[in-house]
Design an enzyme around this catalytic site. Structure first.
Site, PDB file in Angstrom:
ATOM      1  N   GLY A  31      11.430 -36.470-124.155  1.00  0.00           N
ATOM      2  CA  GLY A  31      12.290 -35.882-125.181  1.00  0.00           C
ATOM      3  C   GLY A  31      11.560 -35.763-126.513  1.00  0.00           C
ATOM      4  CG  HIS A  37       7.405 -31.641-125.319  1.00  0.00           C
ATOM      5  ND1 HIS A  37       7.577 -32.191-126.565  1.00  0.00           N
ATOM      6  CD2 HIS A  37       6.964 -32.639-124.517  1.00  0.00           C
ATOM      7  CE1 HIS A  37       7.277 -33.484-126.512  1.00  0.00           C
ATOM      8  NE2 HIS A  37       6.890 -33.773-125.286  1.00  0.00           N
ATOM      9  CD  GLN A  61       5.641 -43.845-120.693  1.00  0.00           C
ATOM     10  OE1 GLN A  61       6.080 -43.366-119.672  1.00  0.00           O
ATOM     11  NE2 GLN A  61       4.925 -43.140-121.554  1.00  0.00           N
ATOM     12  N   GLY A 147       0.316 -32.287-120.808  1.00  0.00           N
ATOM     13  CA  GLY A 147      -0.515 -31.838-121.922  1.00  0.00           C
ATOM     14  C   GLY A 147      -1.868 -32.546-121.919  1.00  0.00           C
ATOM     15  CD  GLU A 148      -6.653 -29.518-121.472  1.00  0.00           C
ATOM     16  OE1 GLU A 148      -7.158 -29.308-122.608  1.00  0.00           O
ATOM     17  OE2 GLU A 148      -6.996 -28.915-120.440  1.00  0.00           O
ATOM     18  CG  ASP A 150      -0.502 -38.061-124.161  1.00  0.00           C
ATOM     19  OD1 ASP A 150      -0.841 -38.904-125.000  1.00  0.00           O
ATOM     20  OD2 ASP A 150       0.542 -37.396-124.251  1.00  0.00           O
ATOM     21  CB  SER A 185       2.048 -36.599-131.524  1.00  0.00           C
ATOM     22  OG  SER A 185       2.647 -37.849-131.238  1.00  0.00           O
TER      23      SER A 185
HETATM   24  O1  PAF Z   1       3.717 -37.998-121.839  1.00  0.00           O
HETATM   25  C1  PAF Z   1       4.877 -38.433-121.773  1.00  0.00           C
HETATM   26  O2  PAF Z   1       5.794 -37.983-122.474  1.00  0.00           O
HETATM   27  C2  PAF Z   1       5.178 -39.574-120.803  1.00  0.00           C
HETATM   28  O3  PAF Z   1       4.124 -40.461-120.718  1.00  0.00           O
HETATM   29  C3  PAF Z   1       5.611 -39.081-119.407  1.00  0.00           C
HETATM   30  C4  PAF Z   1       4.494 -38.324-118.722  1.00  0.00           C
HETATM   31  C5  PAF Z   1       6.834 -38.190-119.529  1.00  0.00           C
HETATM   32  C6  PAF Z   1       5.976 -40.277-118.521  1.00  0.00           C
HETATM   33  O4  PAF Z   1       7.021 -41.010-119.069  1.00  0.00           O
END
Ligand code: PAF
Length: 277
Positions: A31, A37, A61, A147-148, A150, A185
């Site tokens: 989100g 995105h 995470q 996305g690249e 990350d 970001s």
């Molecule tokens: O990049 C993100 O937003 C998150 O790490 C993902 C890939 C949605 C996993 O929770």
């Protein structure tokens, strides 16, 4: 756009999308959607696929010292963004749908997950790999878009999919940047105006290092000049390295495909970025 909040709704929605006989693409997100995105949804839609986007702020995470409650959430704005971007289905699971209390399985990726973000954020990639594997099992997409920005996450997920023989393709989409180079970001909104002015130094320093490396200068010299540029702006460099693109192993000399990866702290905001070298 269909909206699914339960696994039953998701199953019904995916059946409806599959009836179109187009490929099904998944864009996993947490989100707080921005133009980065939008570019993922657009790339998926332009490939001719029907597009499902998941919005799930994945607790697994986030480390103990990372503020999960501070992660920006705005479902109404996100759904409006997805509708406008041409998404066909939004998957909005709650924590219990994703992690039923009797769950006992997580996924640990070694190799590309071991260093950099893997060291700075212990357990982070276990959370990413586990939630992505679950999302792939729930949606069963033909392709998933990441996305690249990350870069390490993209390599970790790609490697997991290969190692587990999962039947989908992982597609990387180039980083979307502000006009001054700052990578988009969800965390940029936490920068105050002075910090926002300084943040593009990260990209500037990376691009200068790319030019230096292309001229054949030693890797250590290019990296220490980049570090100086970044730190002169008051950013604290956590890591800055030249790495092999797919494995994230550090390189002492330039061998392509190579990537410059960086993480730096600016006030309370942790910024990461990377470029091809
Ligand atoms: O990049 C993100 O937003 C998150 O790490 C993902 C890939 C949605 C996993 O929770």
């Amino acid at each position: 756009m269909l909206i699914a909040r339960t696994l039953a709704e998701l199953r019904a929605g995916c059946t409806e999308l599959r009836a179109t006989r187009s490929a099904l693409a998944l864009v996993p997100t947490m989100g707080a959607l921005h133009n980065g995105h939008r570019a993922l949804v657009r790339a998926a839609a332009e490939s001719g696929a029907t597009v499902a986007t998941s919005i799930f702020v994945n607790p697994l995470q986030f480390g103990a010292s990372e503020d999960l409650s501070r992660y920006p959430r705005d479902e109404a704005a996100d759904l409006a963004t997805l509708r406008a971007a041409g998404c066909h289905l939004a998957w909005l699971p709650d924590v219990t749908a994703m992690y039923p209390p009797d769950d006992v399985t997580t996924i640990d990726v070694a190799g590309p997950a071991a260093m950099w973000e893997g060291t700075a954020r212990p357990g982070h990639f276990r959370g990413v790999a586990t939630v992505c594997a679950k999302l792939f099992g729930q949606v069963r997409p033909d392709r998933a878009y990441f996305g690249e920005k990350d870069w390490q996450q993209l390599q970790v997920v790609t490697r997991m999919v290969a190692d587990l023989h999962l039947p989908l393709e992982i597609v990387g989409v180039p980083t979307v940047r502000e006009s001054d180079g700052l990578a988009l970001s969800s965390r940029n909104r936490f920068l105050d105006s002075d910090q926002r002015r300084l943040a593009p130094r990260l990209y500037m320093a990376l691009m200068t290092a790319v030019e230096t490396l292309a001229k054949g200068e030693p890797v250590d010299d290019a990296l220490s000049a980049a570090r100086q540029t970044i730190e002169a702006g008051g950013l604290a460099v956590e890591y800055l390295a030249l790495v092999d693109g797919p494995t994230l192993q550090p390189l002492q000399t330039l061998h392509r495909p190579a990537r410059l990866v960086v993480a730096a702290q600016l006030g309370s905001v942790r910024l990461i970025d990377n470029v091809a070298a």
